[in-house]
Motif scaffolding. Structure first.
Motif, PDB file in Angstrom:
ATOM      1  N   ASP A 125      19.812   6.784 -56.448  1.00  0.00           N
ATOM      2  CA  ASP A 125      18.785   7.064 -57.439  1.00  0.00           C
ATOM      3  C   ASP A 125      17.493   7.419 -56.704  1.00  0.00           C
ATOM      4  OD1 ASP A 125      16.552   6.677 -59.290  1.00  0.00           O
ATOM      5  OD2 ASP A 125      18.016   5.710 -60.600  1.00  0.00           O
ATOM      6  N   PRO A 126      16.841   8.518 -57.060  1.00  0.00           N
ATOM      7  CA  PRO A 126      15.590   8.886 -56.386  1.00  0.00           C
ATOM      8  C   PRO A 126      14.545   7.773 -56.400  1.00  0.00           C
ATOM      9  CG  PRO A 126      16.366  10.727 -57.674  1.00  0.00           C
ATOM     10  CD  PRO A 126      17.252   9.550 -58.020  1.00  0.00           C
ATOM     11  N   ASP A 127      14.568   6.901 -57.422  1.00  0.00           N
ATOM     12  CA  ASP A 127      13.621   5.786 -57.468  1.00  0.00           C
ATOM     13  C   ASP A 127      13.814   4.807 -56.313  1.00  0.00           C
ATOM     14  OD1 ASP A 127      12.309   6.727 -59.712  1.00  0.00           O
ATOM     15  OD2 ASP A 127      13.501   5.522 -61.109  1.00  0.00           O
ATOM     16  N   ASP A 128      14.980   4.841 -55.689  1.00  0.00           N
ATOM     17  CA  ASP A 128      15.286   3.943 -54.578  1.00  0.00           C
ATOM     18  C   ASP A 128      15.069   4.591 -53.214  1.00  0.00           C
ATOM     19  OD1 ASP A 128      16.040   1.997 -56.419  1.00  0.00           O
ATOM     20  OD2 ASP A 128      18.129   2.674 -56.437  1.00  0.00           O
ATOM     21  N   VAL A 129      14.497   5.793 -53.190  1.00  0.00           N
ATOM     22  CA  VAL A 129      14.326   6.565 -51.961  1.00  0.00           C
ATOM     23  C   VAL A 129      12.890   6.432 -51.452  1.00  0.00           C
ATOM     24  CG1 VAL A 129      14.392   8.907 -50.991  1.00  0.00           C
ATOM     25  CG2 VAL A 129      16.136   8.179 -52.624  1.00  0.00           C
ATOM     26  N   SER A 130      12.749   6.185 -50.152  1.00  0.00           N
ATOM     27  CA  SER A 130      11.411   6.137 -49.555  1.00  0.00           C
ATOM     28  C   SER A 130      10.939   7.554 -49.247  1.00  0.00           C
ATOM     29  CB  SER A 130      11.434   5.317 -48.265  1.00  0.00           C
ATOM     30  OG  SER A 130      12.129   6.026 -47.251  1.00  0.00           O
ATOM     31  N   LEU A 131       9.645   7.717 -49.113  1.00  0.00           N
ATOM     32  CA  LEU A 131       9.092   9.025 -48.764  1.00  0.00           C
ATOM     33  C   LEU A 131       9.636   9.494 -47.417  1.00  0.00           C
ATOM     34  CD1 LEU A 131       7.247  11.402 -49.352  1.00  0.00           C
ATOM     35  CD2 LEU A 131       5.357  10.097 -48.352  1.00  0.00           C
ATOM     36  N   LEU A 132       9.752   8.589 -46.455  1.00  0.00           N
ATOM     37  CA  LEU A 132      10.273   8.956 -45.133  1.00  0.00           C
ATOM     38  C   LEU A 132      11.705   9.484 -45.235  1.00  0.00           C
ATOM     39  CD1 LEU A 132       9.870   9.162 -42.116  1.00  0.00           C
ATOM     40  CD2 LEU A 132      10.560   6.770 -41.928  1.00  0.00           C
ATOM     41  N   THR A 133      12.533   8.850 -46.049  1.00  0.00           N
ATOM     42  CA  THR A 133      13.911   9.310 -46.243  1.00  0.00           C
ATOM     43  C   THR A 133      13.922  10.703 -46.860  1.00  0.00           C
ATOM     44  OG1 THR A 133      14.744   7.061 -46.448  1.00  0.00           O
ATOM     45  CG2 THR A 133      16.099   8.810 -47.410  1.00  0.00           C
ATOM     46  N   ALA A 134      13.087  10.926 -47.863  1.00  0.00           N
ATOM     47  CA  ALA A 134      13.017  12.237 -48.515  1.00  0.00           C
ATOM     48  C   ALA A 134      12.561  13.309 -47.534  1.00  0.00           C
ATOM     49  CB  ALA A 134      12.072  12.172 -49.713  1.00  0.00           C
ATOM     50  N   LEU A 135      11.508  13.012 -46.780  1.00  0.00           N
ATOM     51  CA  LEU A 135      10.996  13.998 -45.822  1.00  0.00           C
ATOM     52  C   LEU A 135      12.009  14.274 -44.713  1.00  0.00           C
ATOM     53  CD1 LEU A 135       7.274  12.859 -45.545  1.00  0.00           C
ATOM     54  CD2 LEU A 135       8.175  14.871 -46.742  1.00  0.00           C
ATOM     55  N   SER A 136      12.705  13.249 -44.259  1.00  0.00           N
ATOM     56  CA  SER A 136      13.720  13.436 -43.221  1.00  0.00           C
ATOM     57  C   SER A 136      14.844  14.336 -43.714  1.00  0.00           C
ATOM     58  CB  SER A 136      14.286  12.092 -42.777  1.00  0.00           C
ATOM     59  OG  SER A 136      13.314  11.329 -42.128  1.00  0.00           O
ATOM     60  N   ALA A 137      15.251  14.135 -44.960  1.00  0.00           N
ATOM     61  CA  ALA A 137      16.318  14.965 -45.526  1.00  0.00           C
ATOM     62  C   ALA A 137      15.895  16.418 -45.640  1.00  0.00           C
ATOM     63  CB  ALA A 137      16.726  14.424 -46.895  1.00  0.00           C
ATOM     64  N   LEU A 138      14.628  16.633 -45.952  1.00  0.00           N
ATOM     65  CA  LEU A 138      14.123  17.993 -46.139  1.00  0.00           C
ATOM     66  C   LEU A 138      13.701  18.668 -44.835  1.00  0.00           C
ATOM     67  CD1 LEU A 138      12.060  17.255 -49.344  1.00  0.00           C
ATOM     68  CD2 LEU A 138      14.085  18.724 -49.197  1.00  0.00           C
ATOM     69  N   ALA A 139      13.684  17.937 -43.738  1.00  0.00           N
ATOM     70  CA  ALA A 139      13.201  18.474 -42.466  1.00  0.00           C
ATOM     71  C   ALA A 139      14.237  19.323 -41.736  1.00  0.00           C
ATOM     72  CB  ALA A 139      12.737  17.331 -41.554  1.00  0.00           C
ATOM     73  N   ASP A 140      15.479  19.231 -42.112  1.00  0.00           N
ATOM     74  CA  ASP A 140      16.546  19.966 -41.434  1.00  0.00           C
ATOM     75  C   ASP A 140      16.700  21.357 -42.048  1.00  0.00           C
ATOM     76  OD1 ASP A 140      19.183  19.604 -39.655  1.00  0.00           O
ATOM     77  OD2 ASP A 140      19.676  20.696 -41.501  1.00  0.00           O
TER      78      ASP A 140
END
Length: 114
Positions: A18-33
């Motif tokens: 669930d996106p509500d359980d995601v940290s900003l760092l996790t989101a940014l890491s996923a989008l960095a690739d």
């Protein structure tokens, strides 16, 4: 016993975060690739559930592509379901935007080369 989808007994159903359980760092890491960014951009310009995993033009093999989708699911960005032998995808834009307002807009409008 693993949870299986009818007609697709060869693999377990994907697990989603669930996106509500995601940290900003996790989101940014996923989008960095760059590969994952390509997947997100292509999903953003496609109708929900119309893109199978194999329909993306990315320079990685099947195992690496599976890993990239796993990272995107873990970051709350992508939802997947099995339809017969294919796994189809949708960008969880509304849910992700509620958690991180404006982040996807910034990622999707970036015109600069990676």
């Amino acid at each position: 016993m693993a949870n299986r989808t009818e007609g697709s007994s060869h693999r377990a159903a994907p697990v989603h975060t669930d996106p509500d359980d995601v940290s900003l760092l996790t989101a940014l890491s996923a989008l960095a690739d760059s590969v994952r960014l390509t997947l997100i951009r292509e999903l953003a310009s496609s109708a929900d559930w119309t893109r199978s995993c194999g329909s993306f033009d990315v320079p990685v093999g099947k195992a690496a592509l599976s890993h990239h989708f796993s990272v995107l699911r873990g970051a709350g960005l992508v939802e997947q379901r099995d339809e017969g032998p294919k796994r189809v995808n949708r960008l969880r834009r509304e849910e992700f935007d509620a958690r991180f307002p404006g982040l996807l807009d910034l990622i999707l409008r970036a015109d600069e080369p990676d």
